[in-house]
Design a protein around this motif. Structure first.
Motif, PDB file in Angstrom:
ATOM      1  N   LYS A 354      40.293  29.037  28.763  1.00 17.27           N
ATOM      2  CA  LYS A 354      41.463  29.810  28.334  1.00 17.27           C
ATOM      3  C   LYS A 354      42.785  29.186  28.762  1.00 17.27           C
ATOM      4  O   LYS A 354      43.837  29.799  28.606  1.00 17.27           O
ATOM      5  N   THR A 355      42.749  27.962  29.301  1.00 18.55           N
ATOM      6  CA  THR A 355      43.985  27.368  29.827  1.00 18.55           C
ATOM      7  C   THR A 355      44.321  26.003  29.226  1.00 18.55           C
ATOM      8  O   THR A 355      45.482  25.598  29.227  1.00 18.55           O
ATOM      9  N   LEU A 356      43.338  25.264  28.741  1.00 24.82           N
ATOM     10  CA  LEU A 356      43.576  23.902  28.266  1.00 24.82           C
ATOM     11  C   LEU A 356      44.471  23.914  27.028  1.00 24.82           C
ATOM     12  O   LEU A 356      44.205  24.623  26.058  1.00 24.82           O
ATOM     13  N   VAL A 357      45.524  23.095  27.058  1.00 25.54           N
ATOM     14  CA  VAL A 357      46.499  23.017  25.965  1.00 25.54           C
ATOM     15  C   VAL A 357      46.408  21.683  25.236  1.00 25.54           C
ATOM     16  O   VAL A 357      46.543  21.632  24.009  1.00 25.54           O
ATOM     17  N   ASN A 358      46.163  20.588  25.969  1.00 20.47           N
ATOM     18  CA  ASN A 358      46.120  19.249  25.374  1.00 20.47           C
ATOM     19  C   ASN A 358      44.770  18.598  25.657  1.00 20.47           C
ATOM     20  O   ASN A 358      44.332  18.536  26.810  1.00 20.47           O
ATOM     21  N   LEU A 359      44.140  18.059  24.609  1.00 21.93           N
ATOM     22  CA  LEU A 359      42.857  17.374  24.756  1.00 21.93           C
ATOM     23  C   LEU A 359      42.876  16.102  23.915  1.00 21.93           C
ATOM     24  O   LEU A 359      43.100  16.149  22.706  1.00 21.93           O
ATOM     25  N   HIS A 360      42.669  14.954  24.573  1.00 18.56           N
ATOM     26  CA  HIS A 360      42.677  13.650  23.891  1.00 18.56           C
ATOM     27  C   HIS A 360      41.273  13.067  23.959  1.00 18.56           C
ATOM     28  O   HIS A 360      40.773  12.726  25.025  1.00 18.56           O
ATOM     29  N   LEU A 387      45.240  18.373  19.822  1.00 12.86           N
ATOM     30  CA  LEU A 387      43.904  17.781  19.826  1.00 12.86           C
ATOM     31  C   LEU A 387      43.973  16.411  19.150  1.00 12.86           C
ATOM     32  O   LEU A 387      44.453  16.289  18.023  1.00 12.86           O
ATOM     33  N   ASN A 388      43.511  15.377  19.862  1.00 17.13           N
ATOM     34  CA  ASN A 388      43.519  14.018  19.318  1.00 17.13           C
ATOM     35  C   ASN A 388      42.092  13.553  19.124  1.00 17.13           C
ATOM     36  O   ASN A 388      41.329  13.415  20.082  1.00 17.13           O
ATOM     37  N   LEU A 389      41.717  13.319  17.861  1.00 17.38           N
ATOM     38  CA  LEU A 389      40.374  12.851  17.510  1.00 17.38           C
ATOM     39  C   LEU A 389      40.421  11.486  16.830  1.00 17.38           C
ATOM     40  O   LEU A 389      39.455  11.080  16.179  1.00 17.38           O
TER      41      LEU A 389
END
Length: 449
Positions: A354-360, A387-389
């Motif tokens: 419930k806290t993660l904002v940026n994921l690469h 989100l970076n995929l």
């Protein structure tokens, strides 16, 4: 006739010559032809100039009136010893002159708009970057710390030098005797020992360090870029002692799994650490498992472990920690090898987090199964915004399932799917969904304002 004319002529000329002679005798001839009463300085100015001239021997500043103090500070030479000026002068214009006299102009706004802080951080960094173990006296560092400990908040050490390698020449008859003693003597340390420094900087918040040599050119050797176990032990102890540290970065330093575990063991339950950056190292799956433990025994908000040879098991360990974590805001795992095994595990963690904002997750050999898991996670997750995929093999079918997930998501505002083989129509639909979320987020921000 001639006498009367001459007498009259001489008689008429005497008074004129006498007056001219009198004027010459009354005139003052100055030794300095440029001397003028208007250029004589005031006594106050002479006193201030005397203070400036003898400031090194007898610094007088705080006792002066504000206008006199300004006069002195504007004219003090920047070559004065720091032992005199460091704790006495706080005027920013003086430290600006000192900084620009040594280094190229930098962005002072990144140093809290303080020229004094920028000067002393660069000053200490320069000492550390050219410190040679067993050659440079540690007193050099300790003396510098005594001057700048109040002002240093961040250290960016772009290189650390190893000990000087001495070549020994032995006679053929002595080779056997010396060979047995070759390993008995060595440098007392492999690089600068941070234990003598970090606990003496009460305001240090950020440490950025590289164990390597920049600009070695033709003198390249692999031992110039080695983070030894002794280095790791001393650094770990130093980090544990620095309770104010908020950001720690060690990159391009060959940190392997064993050294990563040692560093993490000293960072567990650290009271202030918020960002950990281990990019471009070799921590592998074992190191990733150690960091997973750290996530739930710290207050970390940002974690960067890009390009670290992390595979599926390591990503699963991180995913397990993320699913329970309540502080992490940003996670960067790009350029690893987590594959679908790790990608699916992280997607499942997103459904709970419930806290993660940026994921690469760029460049991780992920494919359609990960896209399916992420699509399902986007339906449930309402906090992830970026989100970076990029540079994965999601394919046409993977793009379609992501499109379906985005149609049920209202929080994601950025999604990088470049070089993923996603079809153009899916890319268009995903972009439209992102724009709708961006507009909705902008409206919410204006409502709060």
């Amino acid at each position: 006739m001639s006498r009367s004319r001459s007498s009259r002529r001489t008689g008429s000329m005497r008074p004129v010559n006498a007056a001219a002679d009198g004027r010459r005798m009354r005139s003052i001839i100055a030794e300095d032809p440029e001397w003028s009463l208007e250029l004589v300085p005031l006594l106050t100015t002479l006193c201030l100039q005397h203070i400036i001239k003898h400031f090194r021997e007898k610094p007088i500043l705080d006792e002066l009136k504000p206008n006199y103090k300004t006069y002195v500070l504007q004219r003090l030479p920047t070559s004065l010893p720091l032992t005199v000026t460091a704790n006495l002068i706080s005027d920013e214009s003086y430290w600006k002159r000192c900084y620009e006299g040594r280094w190229a102009v930098s962005d002072v706004s990144t140093y809290g708009n303080s020229w004094k802080r920028m000067f002393f951080e660069r000053y200490l960094e320069n000492i550390l970057e050219f410190f040679i173990p067993d050659a440079t006296d540690t007193k050099t560092v300790l003396d510098a710390v005594a001057l700048c400990r109040k002002y240093v908040k961040r250290l960016k050490v772009s290189q650390l030098l190893p000990p000087i390698k001495e070549s020994h020449r032995f006679e053929e008859d002595d080779r056997s005797d010396c060979a047995s003693d070759a390993g008995s003597e060595g440098p007392s340390m492999d690089h600068f020992d941070f234990c003598i420094l970090l606990d003496k900087l009460p305001h240090l918040e950020e440490l950025d360090v590289v164990y390597g040599v920049k600009g070695c050119g033709m003198n390249f050797e692999w031992n110039l870029f080695e983070f030894t176990f002794r280095d790791c032990e001393s650094l770990a102890k130093a980090l544990h002692s620095c309770k104010t540290l908020q950001v720690f970065r060690i990159h391009r330093s060959k940190v392997d799994d064993e050294k990563c575990c040692l560093l993490v063991s000293q960072l567990l339950d650290h009271p202030s650490l918020q960002e950990l950056n281990l990019s471009h190292n070799h921590i592998g799956d074992r190191g990733a498992r150690a960091i997973g433990k750290l996530l739930n025994h710290s207050q970390l908000k940002r974690l960067v472990v890009c390009n670290n040879q992390i595979r599926g098991p390591g990503a699963q360990a991180l995913a397990h920690a993320v699913s329970k974590n309540t502080t992490l805001v940003s996670l960067n795992l790009r350029l690893n090898r987590i594959g679908d095994e790790g990608g699916q595990a992280l997607a499942q963690a997103l459904a709970k987090n419930k806290t993660l904002v940026n994921l690469h997750l760029g460049g991780n050999n992920m494919s359609e199964p990960t896209a399916v898991a992420l699509s399902q996670a986007l339906v449930e997750n309402c906090t992830l915004k970026n989100l970076n995929l990029s540079n994965n093999r999601l394919g046409v079918d993977g793009g379609k399932v992501l499109e379906e997930g985005m149609s049920h998501n209202s929080s994601l505002v950025e999604c990088d799917i470049r070089l993923t083989d996603v079809a153009q129509d899916s890319e268009y639909c995903i972009t439209q969904a992102l724009r709708a979320n961006q507009s909705q987020a902008a409206c919410k921000n204006q409502a709060h304002i």
